[in-house]
Design an enzyme around this catalytic site. Structure first.
Site, PDB file in Angstrom:
ATOM      1  N   HIS A 180      -5.024  -3.551   5.801  1.00 47.23           N
ATOM      2  CA  HIS A 180      -4.524  -3.872   4.466  1.00 47.23           C
ATOM      3  C   HIS A 180      -5.631  -4.378   3.559  1.00 47.23           C
ATOM      4  O   HIS A 180      -5.509  -5.411   2.890  1.00 47.23           O
ATOM      5  CB  HIS A 180      -3.388  -4.898   4.589  1.00 47.23           C
ATOM      6  CG  HIS A 180      -2.744  -5.262   3.287  1.00 47.23           C
ATOM      7  ND1 HIS A 180      -2.195  -4.340   2.427  1.00 47.23           N
ATOM      8  CD2 HIS A 180      -2.566  -6.476   2.686  1.00 47.23           C
ATOM      9  CE1 HIS A 180      -1.725  -4.959   1.369  1.00 47.23           C
ATOM     10  NE2 HIS A 180      -1.925  -6.255   1.486  1.00 47.23           N
ATOM     11  N   ASP A 213       0.840  -1.200   0.000  1.00 44.46           N
ATOM     12  CA  ASP A 213       0.000   0.000   0.000  1.00 44.46           C
ATOM     13  C   ASP A 213       0.877   1.252   0.000  1.00 44.46           C
ATOM     14  O   ASP A 213       0.548   2.259  -0.630  1.00 44.46           O
ATOM     15  CB  ASP A 213      -0.920   0.007   1.224  1.00 44.46           C
ATOM     16  CG  ASP A 213      -1.769  -1.244   1.300  1.00 44.46           C
ATOM     17  OD1 ASP A 213      -1.974  -1.778   2.412  1.00 44.46           O
ATOM     18  OD2 ASP A 213      -2.222  -1.718   0.234  1.00 44.46           O
TER      19      ASP A 213
END
Lengths: 328, 323
Positions: free
Chosen positions: B173, B145
Site C-alpha cells: 500500500h 488503491d
C-alpha cells in the site's frame, strides 16, 4: 447535468456532508466552495469511485463555483462554542450567508437553496430578502434544514422505547431550529404513551440536542457529523423529488410560508409568521405542498405558544439585516 | 472500535460505520476529543449505541471488541513518504496492538495507519508475543488503491462503471509496491498506449501523494480513505457477522492466513505479507486467491515491488522483535 454546490465545503460539516453527497447517483457534478482548502478536499473526494465529478473553488472563484447550480447547500460559517446561543453566531454568519445569496442571485437564481448555517431561523429570511432584491426569490426553492431535529427526535424516542425502529419512525418537528422554537410533535407517533416527565425530558433533549454536543465537545466545535448526516438526508430527498421526480416524499423543513399560500393563509393570519418549519411534501418545483399543522396535544400547544414570539424576533432580525442595510 | 476516531479519517469513518445495521456498539477511542465525537454521532437515528473513550480508557474501549479499526496516527505532509511516518505511527500502532492482545485478542484488526506495509507486521508481531496472533484476522486496508483504480480507469474509459468495476490490486500500500492488475479488466488495456498505461499506473500508485500535494500541508486523504475503510470494514462484517459468502476484496495480509494456497508464492518470493484478493468467511480470511496471470508490464511492476516490500516488512517486524 445536476450540479450541487456546497458552500463551506472544507468545514466541519462541509467535509463529511460532501463525502455523503459524493455517493449520490443523482448528482453529476459536486462543486466545493470555501474560502480556504476547497481544492484539497475536492482532490480527496474525487478519488471515490462514483460517477460524479468533483471540483474545488477558492475565495476568488465563487461565481465559477455557483454557475449553473441546480442546488446550493450552505453549511458555511462559524460553529457555536460552549455558552453561545445560535443567535450569538448571527453577527458573523449573517454576513457570510448574505454574500453567498448575492452569489446565488447572480449565478444560479433558479437553484434550490438549502440553508444549514445558524441561526437558521434568521439566515433563511436573509437568503430570501437578498433574492427578493434581485427579483429571484421563489419561496418553493429555499429551505432551512431542520432535519437534525427530526433525526434527534427519532433517536431519542428510540432510547426511551427500543421497540420502535429509529430509522423508519419519522417525527414531525415544527416551528424553528433552535431551543424553544423546536416543537417536536411526539403525540403523533402512533402508539406512544409518554408520561409528563418523559415528555419534558424528551422535548428538552430534542430542543437542546445541539447544546448537548457543543458541551461534550468542550470548545472543539458543535454537531458536525450528525448535521452532515441530516443535511445529506434532506438534500437527497430534494434531489429525489426535483431530479428523479419521485412523489409523496415528506420532510419537516423551515420554509417561507408563501411557498404554499393557500394552505398557510389561516396560519399566517393568526400567527403573523412569514416563516415556519412544517411537514412539506416535495415536487419537481421544490415545495409542492405545505401540510396543515397536525393536531397538537395541550402540551405541544404550550410549546408552540412559546415558540411563536421567539420565532418572530428571529425572523425580524434576519429580515432587518438586509432591509435595514439597504435603507439610506 | 475505531482507534483514532477523532482524527481526520476517524471522524468520517465513524460516521459511515454509524449507519451500519451490523454494528450494535460503536466505541470511539482517541487520545483527545473522542467523547465529543461520540456525543455528535450518538444523535443519528440508527440503532447502534456510540461511546467515546479518552486516553486513560483504552481498555474499556477495546473490551469485548468484535472488530478493531485503526486509522490512528499522523498524516503525511508534502514531501513526506509513508515511511517517514513510521517513527511516530509505529509506536502508536504497537501500543494499540498491546491493548488488543490484552482486551480483545480474538478481534478482527483492520489497519489503516501508514505505512501499512510495516504497521501490519507490527500488529502481528505484538499479537504473536502474546500468543494470540491469528493471521486470518489481521488486515491492512489497501481498499483505497482499489477505489482509485476503479475511478481513474473510468476517467480514461467512461463506458466503464466505476462503482461496479472491481479491480485487483496486489503487493502493498505505497508507491511502487502498489500493483494494479489492469490487464484483468476486459477490453481495456489493449486500447491504451504505453504512455497512457504508465500514467494510469503512476496515478494509482501515487494517488495519495496527489491529495497530499493538493491539500498543501493541510493533510492527506481523509474522506476517500474513510469511504474505502468503511467499504472494507462493512464487507468483513457482512462475512463475519451476517455470514455472507463469496465476498472478495484485495487486502494486505499475512500469507499464513491461507498457508496452502500461498506456499509456493512464499517460497519463491520469501515474503510473509502481500496484498492479494481475499475471499472472506466467518473466520475472516477464508481463502487467499492465487496471484493471477499477469501481463509482462505488470510483472515488471511486481519485480520492483518485491524488494521494497521486503524492506518495509522487515522494518515493521523488527520494530517489535528488535531483530
Amino acid at each position: 447535468m445536476v450540479k450541487v454546490v456546497i458552500c463551506g465545503a472544507a468545514g466541519g460539516i462541509g467535509q463529511p456532508l460532501s463525502l455523503l453527497l459524493k455517493q449520490s447517483d443523482l448528482i453529476s457534478h459536486l462543486a466545493l466552495y470555501d474560502v480556504v482548502n476547497a481544492p484539497g478536499v475536492a482532490a480527496d473526494l474525487s478519488h471515490i469511485n462514483t460517477r460524479s465529478i468533483v471540483t474545488g473553488h477558492g475565495k476568488e472563484a465563487m461565481d465559477e463555483a455557483l454557475q449553473g447550480a441546480h442546488t446550493v447547500v450552505i453549511p458555511a460559517g462559524v460553529p457555536r462554542k460552549p455558552g453561545m446561543t445560535r443567535d450569538d453566531l448571527f453577527k458573523i454568519n449573517a454576513g457570510i450567508v448574505r454574500d453567498l445569496s448575492e452569489g446565488i442571485a447572480k449565478n444560479c437564481p433558479g437553484a434550490f437553496v438549502l440553508v444549514i448555517s445558524n441561526p437558521v431561523n434568521s439566515t433563511v429570511p436573509i437568503v430570501a430578502e437578498v433574492l427578493k432584491r434581485h427579483g429571484a426569490f421563489d419561496p418553493r426553492r429555499v429551505f432551512g434544514i431542520s432535519t437534525l431535529d427530526v433525526v434527534r427526535s427519532s433517536r431519542f424516542v428510540y432510547e426511551l422505547d427500543n421497540s420502535i425502529d429509529p430509522r423508519s419512525t419519522r417525527v414531525t418537528v415544527i416551528g424553528g431550529h433552535s431551543g424553544v422554537t423546536i416543537v417536536p410533535v411526539l403525540s403523533q407517533i402512533s402508539g406512544q404513551k409518554f408520561t409528563k416527565e418523559q415528555l419534558d425530558l424528551l422535548t428538552h433533549r430534542i430542543q437542546y440536542g445541539g447544546d448537548e454536543v457543543v458541551k461534550a465537545k468542550d470548545g472543539a466545535g458543535s454537531a458536525t457529523l450528525s448535521m452532515a448526516y441530516a443535511g445529506a438526508r434532506f438534500t437527497s430527498v430534494i434531489l429525489e423529488a426535483t431530479v428523479a421526480g419521485k412523489t409523496g416524499l415528506v420532510e419537516s423543513t423551515y420554509v417561507n410560508l408563501y411557498a404554499d399560500e393557500e394552505s398557510t393563509a389561516a396560519f399566517r393570519a393568526k400567527t403573523q409568521l412569514e416563516y415556519f418549519a412544517q411537514d412539506v411534501e416535495f415536487g419537481r418545483e421544490g415545495v409542492s405542498k405545505i401540510r396543515p399543522l397536525p393536531e397538537l396535544s395541550a402540551y405541544e400547544q404550550t410549546l408552540l405558544d412559546a415558540a411563536i414570539p421567539e420565532l418572530k424576533v428571529n425572523i425580524t432580525k434576519g429580515t432587518a439585516f438586509i432591509t435595514d442595510a439597504s435603507k439610506i | 472500535v475505531v482507534c483514532g476516531a477523532a482524527g481526520g479519517i476517524g471522524q468520517p469513518l465513524s460516521l459511515l460505520l454509524k449507519q451500519s445495521d451490523l454494528i450494535t456498539d460503536l466505541a470511539l477511542y482517541d487520545v483527545v476529543n473522542a467523547p465529543g465525537v461520540a456525543a455528535d454521532l450518538s444523535h443519528i437515528n440508527t440503532k447502534s449505541t456510540v461511546t467515546g473513550h479518552g486516553k486513560e480508557d483504552m481498555d474499556a474501549a477495546l473490551k469485548g471488541a468484535h472488530t478493531v479499526i485503526i486509522p490512528a496516527g499522523v498524516p503525511r505532509k508534502p514531501g513526506m513518504t509513508r515511511d517517514d511516518l513510521f517513527k511516530i505511527n509505529a509506536g502508536i500502532v504497537a501500543g494499540l496492538a498491546e491493548g488488543v492482545a490484552k482486551n480483545c485478542p480474538g478481534a478482527f484488526v483492520l489497519v489503516i495507519s501508514n505505512p501499512v506495509n510495516s504497521t501490519v507486521p507490527i500488529v502481528a508481531e505484538v499479537l504473536k508475543k502474546h500468543g494470540v496472533f491469528n493471521p486470518k484476522k489481521v488486515f491492512g486496508i489497501s481498499t483505497l488503491d482499489v477505489v482509485r483504480s476503479s475511478r481513474f480507469v473510468s476517467e480514461v474509459k467512461p463506458s466503464i462503471d466505476p462503482k461496479a468495476t472491481r479491480i485487483t490490486v496486489v503487493g502493498g500500500h505505497s508507491g511502487v509496491t502498489i500493483v494494479p492488475l489492469l490487464s484483468k479488466i476486459p477490453g481495456f488495456v489493449e486500447d491504451l498506449s504505453k504512455e497512457q498505461l504508465d500514467a494510469l499506473t503512476h496515478r494509482i500508485q501515487y494517488g495519495g501523494d496527489e491529495v497530499v500535494k493538493a491539500k498543501d500541508g493541510a493533510g492527506s486523504a481523509t474522506l476517500s480513505m474513510a469511504y474505502a475503510g468503511a467499504r472494507f470494514a462493512l464487507t468483513l462484517l457482512e462475512a463475519t457477522v451476517a455470514g455472507k459468502t463469496g465476498l472478495v476484496e484485495s487486502s494486505y495480509v499475512n500469507l499464513d492466513a491461507d498457508a496452502e494456497s500461498t506456499a509456493s508464492f512464499k517460497a519463491k518470493h520469501d515474503l510473509d505479507y502481500f496484498a492479494l484478493d481475499v475471499e472472506f468467511g466467518k473466520e475472516g480470511v477464508k481463502h487467499i486467491l492465487p496471484l493471477p496471470e499477469v501481463s509482462a508490464y505488470e510483472q515488471t511492476l511486481l519485480d520492483a515491488a518485491f524488494p521494497e516490500l521486503k524492506t518495509n516488512i522487515t522494518k515493521g517486524a523488527s520494530f517489535v522483535t528488535g531483530a
